[in-house]
Design a protein around this motif. Structure first.
Motif, mmCIF file in Angstrom:
data_model
loop_
_atom_site.group_PDB
_atom_site.id
_atom_site.type_symbol
_atom_site.label_atom_id
_atom_site.label_comp_id
_atom_site.label_asym_id
_atom_site.label_seq_id
_atom_site.Cartn_x
_atom_site.Cartn_y
_atom_site.Cartn_z
ATOM 1 N N ASP A 80 0.834 -1.207 0.000
ATOM 2 C CA ASP A 80 0.000 0.000 0.000
ATOM 3 C C ASP A 80 0.866 1.253 0.000
ATOM 4 N N GLU A 81 1.893 1.257 0.830
ATOM 5 C CA GLU A 81 2.800 2.411 0.871
ATOM 6 C C GLU A 81 3.602 2.516 -0.428
ATOM 7 N N GLU A 82 3.963 1.387 -0.989
ATOM 8 C CA GLU A 82 4.694 1.380 -2.264
ATOM 9 C C GLU A 82 3.854 2.049 -3.348
ATOM 10 N N LEU A 83 2.599 1.636 -3.460
ATOM 11 C CA LEU A 83 1.711 2.223 -4.469
ATOM 12 C C LEU A 83 1.562 3.725 -4.251
ATOM 13 N N GLU A 84 1.432 4.118 -3.005
ATOM 14 C CA GLU A 84 1.280 5.547 -2.702
ATOM 15 C C GLU A 84 2.531 6.329 -3.082
ATOM 16 N N ALA A 85 3.701 5.750 -2.868
ATOM 17 C CA ALA A 85 4.951 6.435 -3.243
ATOM 18 C C ALA A 85 5.010 6.655 -4.754
ATOM 19 N N TYR A 86 4.626 5.656 -5.535
ATOM 20 C CA TYR A 86 4.625 5.822 -6.993
ATOM 21 C C TYR A 86 3.578 6.849 -7.426
ATOM 22 N N ARG A 87 2.441 6.842 -6.765
ATOM 23 C CA ARG A 87 1.409 7.852 -7.085
ATOM 24 C C ARG A 87 1.915 9.268 -6.789
ATOM 25 N N ARG A 88 2.654 9.407 -5.702
ATOM 26 C CA ARG A 88 3.237 10.719 -5.370
ATOM 27 C C ARG A 88 4.229 11.140 -6.452
ATOM 28 N N ALA A 89 5.048 10.210 -6.915
ATOM 29 C CA ALA A 89 6.001 10.521 -7.988
ATOM 30 C C ALA A 89 5.259 10.997 -9.235
ATOM 31 N N ILE A 90 4.155 10.336 -9.560
ATOM 32 C CA ILE A 90 3.358 10.708 -10.736
ATOM 33 C C ILE A 90 2.696 12.063 -10.527
ATOM 34 N N GLU A 91 2.234 12.319 -9.329
ATOM 35 C CA GLU A 91 1.629 13.614 -9.012
ATOM 36 C C GLU A 91 2.646 14.748 -9.235
ATOM 37 N N ILE A 92 3.874 14.507 -8.846
ATOM 38 C CA ILE A 92 4.944 15.505 -8.984
ATOM 39 C C ILE A 92 5.380 15.635 -10.441
ATOM 40 N N ALA B 173 7.764 8.461 -17.270
ATOM 41 C CA ALA B 173 7.362 7.113 -17.677
ATOM 42 C C ALA B 173 7.763 6.055 -16.658
ATOM 43 N N GLU B 174 8.936 6.219 -16.050
ATOM 44 C CA GLU B 174 9.406 5.223 -15.080
ATOM 45 C C GLU B 174 8.462 5.133 -13.875
ATOM 46 N N ALA B 175 7.900 6.259 -13.465
ATOM 47 C CA ALA B 175 6.963 6.249 -12.340
ATOM 48 C C ALA B 175 5.709 5.449 -12.698
ATOM 49 N N TRP B 176 5.196 5.682 -13.903
ATOM 50 C CA TRP B 176 4.013 4.934 -14.349
ATOM 51 C C TRP B 176 4.332 3.436 -14.455
ATOM 52 N N TYR B 177 5.506 3.134 -15.005
ATOM 53 C CA TYR B 177 5.915 1.734 -15.142
ATOM 54 C C TYR B 177 5.998 1.064 -13.771
ATOM 55 N N ASN B 178 6.666 1.699 -12.825
ATOM 56 C CA ASN B 178 6.814 1.106 -11.491
ATOM 57 C C ASN B 178 5.459 0.946 -10.803
ATOM 58 N N LEU B 179 4.570 1.909 -11.016
ATOM 59 C CA LEU B 179 3.216 1.771 -10.474
ATOM 60 C C LEU B 179 2.560 0.522 -11.071
ATOM 61 N N GLY B 180 2.719 0.326 -12.380
ATOM 62 C CA GLY B 180 2.150 -0.859 -13.028
ATOM 63 C C GLY B 180 2.711 -2.154 -12.474
ATOM 64 N N VAL B 181 4.015 -2.191 -12.252
ATOM 65 C CA VAL B 181 4.650 -3.392 -11.690
ATOM 66 C C VAL B 181 4.058 -3.699 -10.315
ATOM 67 N N GLN C 207 0.089 4.246 -19.883
ATOM 68 C CA GLN C 207 0.529 5.623 -19.640
ATOM 69 C C GLN C 207 2.036 5.747 -19.839
ATOM 70 N N ALA C 208 2.781 4.774 -19.332
ATOM 71 C CA ALA C 208 4.239 4.775 -19.521
ATOM 72 C C ALA C 208 4.579 4.739 -21.006
ATOM 73 N N LEU C 209 3.825 3.968 -21.772
ATOM 74 C CA LEU C 209 4.100 3.817 -23.200
ATOM 75 C C LEU C 209 3.697 5.041 -24.010
ATOM 76 N N ILE C 210 2.690 5.752 -23.563
ATOM 77 C CA ILE C 210 2.353 7.019 -24.216
ATOM 78 C C ILE C 210 3.530 7.980 -24.084
ATOM 79 N N LEU C 211 4.127 7.963 -22.908
ATOM 80 C CA LEU C 211 5.247 8.871 -22.624
ATOM 81 C C LEU C 211 6.565 8.389 -23.222
ATOM 82 N N SER C 212 6.722 7.086 -23.318
ATOM 83 C CA SER C 212 7.974 6.504 -23.809
ATOM 84 C C SER C 212 7.643 5.278 -24.669
ATOM 85 N N PRO C 213 7.301 5.491 -25.938
ATOM 86 C CA PRO C 213 6.834 4.392 -26.799
ATOM 87 C C PRO C 213 7.835 3.263 -27.021
ATOM 88 N N LYS C 214 9.087 3.469 -26.731
ATOM 89 C CA LYS C 214 10.104 2.426 -26.914
ATOM 90 C C LYS C 214 10.485 1.754 -25.587
#
Length: 182
Positions: free
Chosen positions: A34-46, A51-59, A76-83
């Protein structure tokens, strides 16, 4: 120790998206989802275009079997970084899990287009052809993909080529010595 260090870095600069990603990773390693997900959400908010934040949230979401949410995060990660090969690959895994073989195939193909050295993605394409998953079953095509994976040192592909030599599948001659060599 790493977790506490990551917490201190976030405390020093709460607007540092990378610090939040590092904290999320540390929380994941200590099994605090739960805290892990929240940390990634905070990164995305900032940094919503990170793309890495979205990817890590997905993982993290996939690990918690929140597959639909994880697919959204990978997209979302792929929209930002298609490769982003790993995002394509993980998207393919989830599409397969949800029973979407055509999307799985497309995602694996995109993964190998993005990274020609991605042995596991080449291998998984081979598995799809060998099993006829989303494509007509084609052992020769499976061998082609397995060879690409094996060239990257991917052990499962090497094993599969050996097994196909043992059975004479995919146009490979029955050859016990070659089977063992793989």
């Amino acid at each position: 120790m790493a977790l506490e260090l990551c917490r201190r870095v976030v405390d020093i600069d709460e607007r540092d998206a990378k610090a939040w990603i590092n904290l999320g990773a540390a929380l994941g390693q200590t099994q605090q989802p739960d805290e892990e997900l929240e940390a990634y959400r905070r990164a995305i908010e900032i940094a919503p275009k990170y793309a890495e934040a979205w990817y890590n949230l997905g993982v993290a979401q996939a690990r918690e079997e929140r597959d639909v949410e994880a697919i959204h995060a990978y997209k979302q990660a792929l929209i930002l970084s298609p490769k982003f090969a790993k995002a394509w690959f993980n998207l393919g895994v989830l599409q397969g899990k949800l029973g979407n073989p055509q999307e799985k195939l497309r995602s694996y193909r995109k993964a190998v287009e993005a990274d020609h050295n991605f042995g596991e993605a080449w291998h998984n394409l081979g598995v799809m052809y060998r099993n006829g998953e989303g494509v007509p079953q084609d052992y020769k095509e499976a061998v082609k993909w397995y060879r690409k994976a094996a060239a990257q040192g991917y052990a499962k592909a090497q094993f599969n080529i050996g097994a196909m030599h043992e059975r004479g599948e995919g146009g490979l001659p029955v050859d016990e010595a070659k089977a063992l060599a793989w």
